[in-house]
Design an enzyme around this catalytic site. Structure first.
Site, PDB file in Angstrom:
ATOM      1  N   ASP A   1      32.707  44.194  37.829  1.00  0.00           N
ATOM      2  CA  ASP A   1      32.802  45.433  37.083  1.00  0.00           C
ATOM      3  C   ASP A   1      33.158  45.107  35.635  1.00  0.00           C
ATOM      4  O   ASP A   1      33.565  43.982  35.322  1.00  0.00           O
ATOM      5  CB  ASP A   1      33.875  46.318  37.725  1.00  0.00           C
ATOM      6  CG  ASP A   1      33.854  47.734  37.179  1.00  0.00           C
ATOM      7  OD1 ASP A   1      32.860  48.107  36.537  1.00  0.00           O
ATOM      8  OD2 ASP A   1      34.837  48.468  37.394  1.00  0.00           O
TER       9      ASP A   1
ATOM     10  N   ASP B   1      33.127  51.470  45.440  1.00  0.00           N
ATOM     11  CA  ASP B   1      32.854  50.021  45.472  1.00  0.00           C
ATOM     12  C   ASP B   1      33.058  49.421  46.859  1.00  0.00           C
ATOM     13  O   ASP B   1      32.653  48.283  47.108  1.00  0.00           O
ATOM     14  CB  ASP B   1      33.769  49.280  44.480  1.00  0.00           C
ATOM     15  CG  ASP B   1      33.500  49.660  43.043  1.00  0.00           C
ATOM     16  OD1 ASP B   1      32.323  49.807  42.696  1.00  0.00           O
ATOM     17  OD2 ASP B   1      34.465  49.816  42.270  1.00  0.00           O
TER      18      ASP B   1
ATOM     19  N   ASP C   1      37.033  48.412  42.109  1.00  0.00           N
ATOM     20  CA  ASP C   1      38.350  49.045  42.138  1.00  0.00           C
ATOM     21  C   ASP C   1      38.349  50.438  42.761  1.00  0.00           C
ATOM     22  O   ASP C   1      39.389  50.956  43.110  1.00  0.00           O
ATOM     23  CB  ASP C   1      38.941  49.129  40.726  1.00  0.00           C
ATOM     24  CG  ASP C   1      38.002  49.835  39.748  1.00  0.00           C
ATOM     25  OD1 ASP C   1      36.968  50.356  40.189  1.00  0.00           O
ATOM     26  OD2 ASP C   1      38.312  49.849  38.545  1.00  0.00           O
TER      27      ASP C   1
END
Length: 738
Positions: free
Chosen positions: A154, A483, A479
């Site tokens: 990310d 995800d 996070d």
């Protein structure tokens, strides 16, 4: 995010569907009516739950390789034992006696210490990773990181500081660069393109820059005083209370020498228009504290907000001397679009004066304000991120960015940290573009691209699957709840410890306590060291087990007396595995660990080169054991003394060979003889054990051993030294085969 009833195309990504409110969404402002179109498992949150349930756990490379290795070893040992049994029976030996001998052969050939070595080595890797801020939740994943060929990460908080920072300020008089990053006060405001030396030579420094440009002063004041955020120092870190964007503008004001707190003390806030999705700006009204403290007797209105919306409020713009002139709307928009195109978030600032006592309202502002500038900000990349990405590339590990952010912002950060640097053939793909790619072409497209923006949870899952279909060992960071499916699908799921949700942490294998990409790179390095140490243990222990099996096999085939008894074999295996072999688990990292390419996922645990070395040492052990056994018997030694010499040959060769196995390619002197003090301790303990089994009457009775002479010890050491020299020569000539 603002929501409205606009009609959008069916292909609009989930993150851009302004006409939809999702399960779990919190309404922070405004009112409205909506139509429920899905509940339960049909919602986007329900889809994430379905994806989580559909994901099958992926076996780690280590467990796969150990399973294949164990199967091969088991078949080989059983075959060897069967040959020994049949050969003995064919020679006329009693079947029961041959069965016992075959069992002894199998016991000798089985590496009993391997399970313990694997567990201890992985546990030590867990401890080392924890010291580097990576908490491992599943033990085998420690080694998997060392096999990783691609890291999908990310953007926010991993590659970036997760701290908005004003980078550029534009006023009608010029453009300025803002140095420093994060919420700390360190930094200056410099004319665009000016270096640190040039700034130091300017009279008055950064504060003088704001004084020299009145428009810059008012822009910084609007950002600092029309503001509800606070930046507080807690220990060595700066923490934000309020909106990160407002905190960034507050910090920028301080870097320019504008004291917002002093202004508010002299000119307190008397009214405010808060930011809303409809208004898209915030305005504050400030009145002098004392009637005679204002020369004009006027109140001041400060505004900050979206560029297009603030421009609607303005009819003039301010120059560097404070004079107001014609507003060049198109020119301002072009500057704003140029900043936005580089991934910056742009806000406009404005000021106006009202007669004292005038109420603050939207109507009073429209068309009467003066534009003072634009402030462009972004979440800066972490200082260590670029070096970590560079280290991953050097190690042959690809790095890809997967984010829900806009493609322009993602591409900018990717370039800043080196993900796309010097890779003109790499591309950025959006979620919409991914959906348009046929399934058979997706793996190739994912392989080429390095940035994926505005992707949905299902698309993240497809990305990981596409990489795995090409043989990659993929690590994935995340996070949020969305995800979780990709974290579970990845070979290594990595959750953020600070900003991560509990769902993401539960789906992950590793949790980063600092949310830093550099920690992932450090964990990859530790994973490679874990695999190296496991390989070293296997290369060290197998020659002993194979040698013991071959010694018994030769004795059976030749119809000779066994040089070592089953109880003595158990002593050798158990003591050396604990005192010598396990010490390799503490071996420090070798130089150049991250300069090697990642291991191919299909590569076996033992390469052909290592297999040849194992066979070489096994041959030396068999030859040395039989030579000293026959020599001692020929010299008049008792059978117990000859077997004691044979046992000590095994241990002495293992002991010398242990130092060679501390590095599979380098000499022990090059890596540092005392760099692993656990090995020295283990050698001393093993030496004490050998003296005990040789000279202690109790041990003599238990293991059928007997004291031996100094001459015998010299012969034993001679065999060990010779074996060590042969291995050293082999290592020198084969070091390029690894």
């Amino acid at each position: 995010m603002a929501k409205d009833e606009v009609v959008l195309p069916l292909t609009t990504p989930v993150a851009d569907r302004r006409n939809m409110v999702y399960s779990g969404t919190l309404v922070t402002a405004g009112t409205g009516a909506g139509v429920v179109v899905a509940i339960g498992g049909e919602t986007e949150l329900g889809e994430i739950h379905r994806l989580m349930g559909a994901v099958q756990p992926v076996a780690t490379p280590l467990t796969q390789k150990l399973a294949r290795f164990s199967m091969t070893l088991t078949v080989a040992i059983l075959a060897l034992a069967a040959v020994a049994f049949l050969a003995g029976v064919a020679r006329g030996q009693e079947p029961a006696q041959m069965f016992t001998a075959a069992v002894a052969l199998a016991v000798g050939a089985i590496p009993e210490g391997l399970p313990a070595a694997v567990t201890v080595t992985l546990a030590i890797g867990v401890r080392r990773m924890a010291r580097r801020r990576a908490v491992v939740r599943r033990l085998p994943v420690v080694e998997t990181l060392g096999s990783t060929t691609v890291i999908c990460s990310d953007k926010t908080g991993t590659f970036t500081e997760n701290q908005m920072t004003v980078r550029t300020i534009w006023t009608p008089a010029g453009t300025y660069d803002v140095t420093g990053s994060g919420y700390g006060p360190e930094g200056r405001i410099l004319p665009a393109g000016a270096g640190v030396r040039g700034a130091a030579e300017e009279a008055g420094g950064a504060a003088a820059t704001a004084t020299a440009d009145v428009a810059l002063h008012w822009s910084l004041l609007a950002g600092g005083a029309c503001n509800d955020a606070k930046v507080i120092r807690e220990g060595d870190a700066w923490q934000v209370q309020g909106d990160p964007t407002e905190a960034a503008m507050l910090v920028a004001a301080g870097k320019g020498g504008v004291d917002a707190a002093h202004f508010l003390a002299a000119t307190p806030r008397r009214g405010a228009l808060p930011f809303t999705s409809e208004r898209q700006y915030m305005a504050t009204l400030h009145s002098p504290r004392l009637p005679d403290s204002s020369a004009t007797g006027q109140d001041t209105v400060l505004v900050k907000g979206a560029v297009e919306r603030v421009l609607e409020l303005c009819s003039r713009q301010m120059d560097s001397h404070g004079a107001e002139g014609h507003l060049t709307t198109q020119a301002v928009l072009e500057v704003a679009h140029r900043f936005a195109g580089t991934g910056l978030r742009v806000l406009a600032t404005a000021v106006m004066h009202l007669p004292a006592g005038t109420a603050l309202s939207d109507a009073n502002l429209h068309g009467h304000m003066t534009l003072t500038g634009l402030q462009a900000m972004f979440d800066p990349p972490r200082e260590a991120a670029a070096a970590a990405v560079r280290a991953c590339h050097q190690a042959g590990v690809a790095v890809k960015m997967i984010t829900g952010d806009h493609v322009g912002t993602a591409a900018t950060i990717a370039g800043a940290v080196g993900i796309t640097a010097d890779r003109a053939d790499r591309t950025a793909l959006t979620g919409t573009e991914l959906d348009a790619i046929p399934a058979d072409q997706l793996p190739d497209a994912v392989e080429r691209a390095t940035v994926f923006a505005r992707v949905s949870p299902e698309q993240k899952l497809r990305l990981i699957g596409a990489l795995q279909s090409r043989g990659h060992v993929a690590a994935m960071t995340g996070d949020g709840v969305n995800d979780a499916p990709a974290l579970r699908q990845a070979n290594v799921g990595i959750a953020m410890g600070r900003s991560g949700t509990e769902v993401a942490k539960e789906a992950s294998d590793i949790v980063l306590t600092d949310d830093d990409f550099a920690t992932i790179e450090a964990a990859v390095e530790e994973g490679r060291n874990v695999f190296d140490n496991l390989t070293k243990f296997i290369v060290w222990t197998l020659p002993t087990n194979m040698g013991e099996g071959l010694v018994i096999l030769v004795a059976i085939l030749a119809g000779a007396t066994l040089p070592v008894l089953p109880t003595q074999i158990l002593w050798i295996n158990m003591t050396t595995a604990v005192c010598l072999g396990l010490m390799l688990a503490f071996e420090p990292k070798e130089p150049g660990l991250m300069s090697r390419p990642p291991r191919a996922p299909g590569r076996p645990l033992l390469t052909w080169t290592l297999t040849l070395r194992i066979l070489l040492v096994s041959t030396l052990l068999v030859a040395g054991t039989w030579w000293i056994f026959e020599l001692e018997l020929a010299g008049g030694a008792s059978l117990a003394e000859a077997r004691t010499a044979a046992v000590n040959v095994f241990v002495a060769v293992e002991l010398f060979y242990l130092f060679s196995c501390r590095s599979l390619t380098r000499s022990v002197w090059r890596i540092g003889f005392f760099s692993n003090r656990w090995v020295i301790l283990g050698v001393l303990v093993q030496a004490a054990g050998q003296l005990a089994i040789t000279y202690s009457p109790v041990m003599n009775g238990l293991f059928h051993t007997a004291p031996i002479s100094v001459d015998t010890w010299l012969r034993i050491l001679g065999i060990a030294v010779l074996a060590s020299l042969v291995v050293a020569v082999d290592k020198r000539f084969r070091r390029h085969a690894f």
